[in-house]
Design an enzyme around this catalytic site. Structure first.
Site, PDB file in Angstrom:
ATOM      1  N   LEU A  93       8.244   0.879 -14.130  1.00  0.00           N
ATOM      2  CA  LEU A  93       9.164   0.225 -13.200  1.00  0.00           C
ATOM      3  C   LEU A  93      10.240   1.183 -12.692  1.00  0.00           C
ATOM      4  O   LEU A  93      10.739   2.027 -13.434  1.00  0.00           O
ATOM      5  CB  LEU A  93       9.810  -0.968 -13.903  1.00  0.00           C
ATOM      6  CG  LEU A  93       8.809  -1.999 -14.449  1.00  0.00           C
ATOM      7  CD1 LEU A  93       9.540  -3.125 -15.174  1.00  0.00           C
ATOM      8  CD2 LEU A  93       7.927  -2.560 -13.348  1.00  0.00           C
ATOM      9  N   HIS A  94      10.576   1.036 -11.413  1.00  0.00           N
ATOM     10  CA  HIS A  94      11.626   1.848 -10.789  1.00  0.00           C
ATOM     11  C   HIS A  94      12.510   0.930  -9.935  1.00  0.00           C
ATOM     12  O   HIS A  94      12.340  -0.298  -9.955  1.00  0.00           O
ATOM     13  CB  HIS A  94      11.010   2.993  -9.979  1.00  0.00           C
ATOM     14  CG  HIS A  94       9.961   2.556  -8.988  1.00  0.00           C
ATOM     15  ND1 HIS A  94      10.229   1.702  -7.943  1.00  0.00           N
ATOM     16  CD2 HIS A  94       8.631   2.836  -8.898  1.00  0.00           C
ATOM     17  CE1 HIS A  94       9.131   1.506  -7.240  1.00  0.00           C
ATOM     18  NE2 HIS A  94       8.131   2.167  -7.804  1.00  0.00           N
ATOM     19  N   GLY A 151      12.576   0.216  -6.958  1.00  0.00           N
ATOM     20  CA  GLY A 151      11.856  -0.671  -6.037  1.00  0.00           C
ATOM     21  C   GLY A 151      11.546  -2.003  -6.712  1.00  0.00           C
ATOM     22  O   GLY A 151      11.803  -3.082  -6.163  1.00  0.00           O
ATOM     23  N   HIS A 152      11.009  -1.932  -7.935  1.00  0.00           N
ATOM     24  CA  HIS A 152      10.724  -3.161  -8.678  1.00  0.00           C
ATOM     25  C   HIS A 152      12.017  -3.935  -8.960  1.00  0.00           C
ATOM     26  O   HIS A 152      12.047  -5.166  -8.872  1.00  0.00           O
ATOM     27  CB  HIS A 152      10.038  -2.835 -10.009  1.00  0.00           C
ATOM     28  CG  HIS A 152       8.737  -2.115  -9.874  1.00  0.00           C
ATOM     29  ND1 HIS A 152       8.613  -0.763 -10.091  1.00  0.00           N
ATOM     30  CD2 HIS A 152       7.490  -2.551  -9.546  1.00  0.00           C
ATOM     31  CE1 HIS A 152       7.350  -0.403  -9.912  1.00  0.00           C
ATOM     32  NE2 HIS A 152       6.649  -1.460  -9.566  1.00  0.00           N
ATOM     33  N   GLN A 191      -8.716  -2.804  -9.110  1.00  0.00           N
ATOM     34  CA  GLN A 191      -8.276  -2.176  -7.869  1.00  0.00           C
ATOM     35  C   GLN A 191      -8.358  -0.652  -7.931  1.00  0.00           C
ATOM     36  O   GLN A 191      -7.908   0.018  -7.009  1.00  0.00           O
ATOM     37  CB  GLN A 191      -6.869  -2.643  -7.497  1.00  0.00           C
ATOM     38  CG  GLN A 191      -5.752  -2.138  -8.392  1.00  0.00           C
ATOM     39  CD  GLN A 191      -4.451  -2.892  -8.132  1.00  0.00           C
ATOM     40  OE1 GLN A 191      -4.338  -4.081  -8.395  1.00  0.00           O
ATOM     41  NE2 GLN A 191      -3.469  -2.211  -7.586  1.00  0.00           N
ATOM     42  N   LYS A 235       6.587  -1.226   0.832  1.00  0.00           N
ATOM     43  CA  LYS A 235       5.859   0.046   0.779  1.00  0.00           C
ATOM     44  C   LYS A 235       4.354  -0.180   0.855  1.00  0.00           C
ATOM     45  O   LYS A 235       3.643   0.522   1.545  1.00  0.00           O
ATOM     46  CB  LYS A 235       6.201   0.835  -0.491  1.00  0.00           C
ATOM     47  CG  LYS A 235       5.505   2.204  -0.490  1.00  0.00           C
ATOM     48  CD  LYS A 235       5.992   3.111  -1.584  1.00  0.00           C
ATOM     49  CE  LYS A 235       5.396   2.738  -2.914  1.00  0.00           C
ATOM     50  NZ  LYS A 235       3.943   3.036  -2.996  1.00  0.00           N
ATOM     51  N   VAL A 291      12.602   0.690  -1.056  1.00  0.00           N
ATOM     52  CA  VAL A 291      13.715   1.420  -1.670  1.00  0.00           C
ATOM     53  C   VAL A 291      13.352   2.905  -1.643  1.00  0.00           C
ATOM     54  O   VAL A 291      12.253   3.288  -2.040  1.00  0.00           O
ATOM     55  CB  VAL A 291      13.960   0.931  -3.114  1.00  0.00           C
ATOM     56  CG1 VAL A 291      15.080   1.745  -3.761  1.00  0.00           C
ATOM     57  CG2 VAL A 291      14.297  -0.556  -3.131  1.00  0.00           C
ATOM     58  N   SER A 350       7.961   5.391  -5.751  1.00  0.00           N
ATOM     59  CA  SER A 350       6.595   5.063  -6.142  1.00  0.00           C
ATOM     60  C   SER A 350       6.372   5.553  -7.562  1.00  0.00           C
ATOM     61  O   SER A 350       6.882   6.609  -7.951  1.00  0.00           O
ATOM     62  CB  SER A 350       5.588   5.761  -5.212  1.00  0.00           C
ATOM     63  OG  SER A 350       4.294   5.753  -5.800  1.00  0.00           O
ATOM     64  N   SER A 351       5.606   4.776  -8.328  1.00  0.00           N
ATOM     65  CA  SER A 351       5.299   5.219  -9.689  1.00  0.00           C
ATOM     66  C   SER A 351       4.557   6.548  -9.670  1.00  0.00           C
ATOM     67  O   SER A 351       4.623   7.314 -10.619  1.00  0.00           O
ATOM     68  CB  SER A 351       4.443   4.162 -10.399  1.00  0.00           C
ATOM     69  OG  SER A 351       5.121   2.926 -10.386  1.00  0.00           O
TER      70      SER A 351
END
Lengths: 310, 310
Positions: free
Chosen positions: B34-35, B37-38, B62, B158, B185, B194-195
């Site tokens: 998690l960053h 953005g989350h 996926q 994103k 973000v 992004s991760s």
């Protein structure tokens, strides 16, 4: 009975009328042309739930371009009277545009929007001659279940593979509805009730009772096995074909498939004992004796298991 | 915060704790790592709902067999501390077996069970190089939404095509959840969080800020058009490639795609005026400067429309 034509109306009715913490609801999705088979589903729902919702929607996405979408029998006025008489709470009667906002061309390559496929149980039996049939069924049932959000949904055993597909779908997508299967309702001579029976003249319907007689001949072989004994697939198929042979010879029957399969995985079985869970199923084209241009595909099955209806 | 690992536990928690007649719930599905953005999604959910549920599940379906499922970054302990600090009510942390009871081989031909495809918006852009990616996303989100039954689910801009796929899916399957998109973000230099950014060294992350600078160069062409005037696709692509060219020449960037499309249909546009609803999106492979074996695919986009977030 409320007759509602839009998704929004059904959702609003559901939210206003059902307290999901304390009340259950039963749902019977149909393509109309209702007969005693449907009535048995409605009565099961009425018996087990506070509310019963029935949908009538001839679902284009489960018909191939070559099939009978346009001439599928429609008897709306009778259907609504029957539902009213049975004490149904809501009849959901949507248009194709309502269910498929982007339209629903019969050519799969032109279709747009979300579709649900259930891999592993959709490709064999009915799926062999109708490759997108169960994708259409799974998709429309997903949509209807999301609109109605019933506690239980009722399906007839006649469409046994459909029940299997929908059971796998609802369980593995974690839908909040339990799928229930009710026994096949048969006419006096054993012919499984079907909306498509009415395509046939009385004589051909009478001949069609042999479909079930063939299946029961095979079933009784299994039922009379000694404990621990087995019978083979070929013996079972032999019993069925022996019953059907005169009608095949006379040109009344053309056999599409006969299957002896495990009743959950739908995998074909080479040997069967009395304790196996098995479904013997078939599809037979019946040539109408009065109208030589009419050939009707009928399906039937016998399930041998303690889990039936589970 | 409750950390729940099974579908049954989440369903029971939901039924016991949420009164759906009066209370709303927000859901943020994640793959962990998690960053900020989350965090922005979680805060939006906390702000708009009585309950917030977050899932952490690296969804195998996926990923293609060639992709980074095994090395996808996992930072569970940090993630759980972050969720606790943000006041999340439930973290759903299922195993792959829980979500895919029949298993989930990466080879699509071996997969069994229900899958959801969203035709028309899954095949282009991300779907071109990742043909089953959105089938995997749509399937897992369907499962998670059915378990959590949230009022709202939050996704980052994103992954704009993902938002589009899920919006079409939930709307046209009549799911009882509204999908909400929150703004991207970005780091101090404009790089979208992004991760996968952590695969890159500091120098390569710094270079990667040019991805967004290229997109904004094209966006400003549209934003400064006179009313009624148009710009062409080729002019917009020219602006983007002019910003990226030094990095392409230096071997830092390999462009996968750049798209100028209608923001709902995702159909490519030849001409754009100021009143068009448009999404300019891209995927760029970034070659890491420290580790020559590392090449990371980053995506980004700019949406130009009044409907953003709708």
């Amino acid at each position: 009975m409320r007759v509602l034509k839009t998704v929004k109306q059904v959702v609003e009715w559901r939210i206003s009328n059902i307290n999901t913490r304390t009340q259950s609801s039963g749902f019977v999705p149909t393509m109309g042309c209702l007969h005693e088979g449907h009535v048995s589903l409605i009565r099961a729902s009425k018996n087990e739930n506070e509310f019963t919702i029935v949908s009538i929607f001839v679902n284009p996405s489960q018909f191939a371009p070559s099939e009978d979408l346009d001439k599928y029998p429609r008897t709306l006025q009778n259907d609504l009277e029957l539902l009213e008489a049975e004490g149904v709470d809501v009849c959901f009667l949507p248009s194709a545009q309502e269910i498929y906002p982007q339209g629903i061309p019969l050519d799969v390559k032109e279709q747009r929007g979300p579709f649900v496929s259930v891999l592993g149980v959709s490709e064999q039996l009915e799926g062999r001659t109708r490759p997108n049939f169960f994708r259409g069924v799974a998709t429309v049932v997903t949509k209807l279940l999301n609109v109605v959000l019933p506690t239980h949904a009722y399906f007839g055993q006649k469409d046994f593979q459909q029940f299997t597909v929908l059971k796998v779908m609802t369980e593995e997508l974690f839908m909040n509805t339990k799928i229930k299967m009710m026994p096949i309702v048969r006419g006096s001579k054993g012919l499984a009730l079907s909306s498509r029976n009415r395509y046939l003249c009385a004589e051909s319907r009478d001949i069609s009772k042999a479909i079930y007689q063939g299946l029961t001949a095979a079933a009784s072989v299994i039922q009379t096995l000694e404990p621990g004994a087995q019978t083979s697939r070929s013996e079972l198929l032999g019993k069925i074909h022996a019953v059907w042979a005169p009608h095949v010879t006379a040109g009344d029957f053309t056999v599409d498939y006969v299957s002896v399969a495990h009743f959950r995985s739908l995998e074909e079985l080479e040997y069967v004992s009395r304790t196996n869970d098995v479904v013997i199923s078939c599809a037979v084209y019946v040539q109408d004796r009065e109208d030589k241009t009419t050939k009707v595909r009928l399906i039937d099955n016998v399930v041998l298991t303690d889990e039936r209806g589970a």
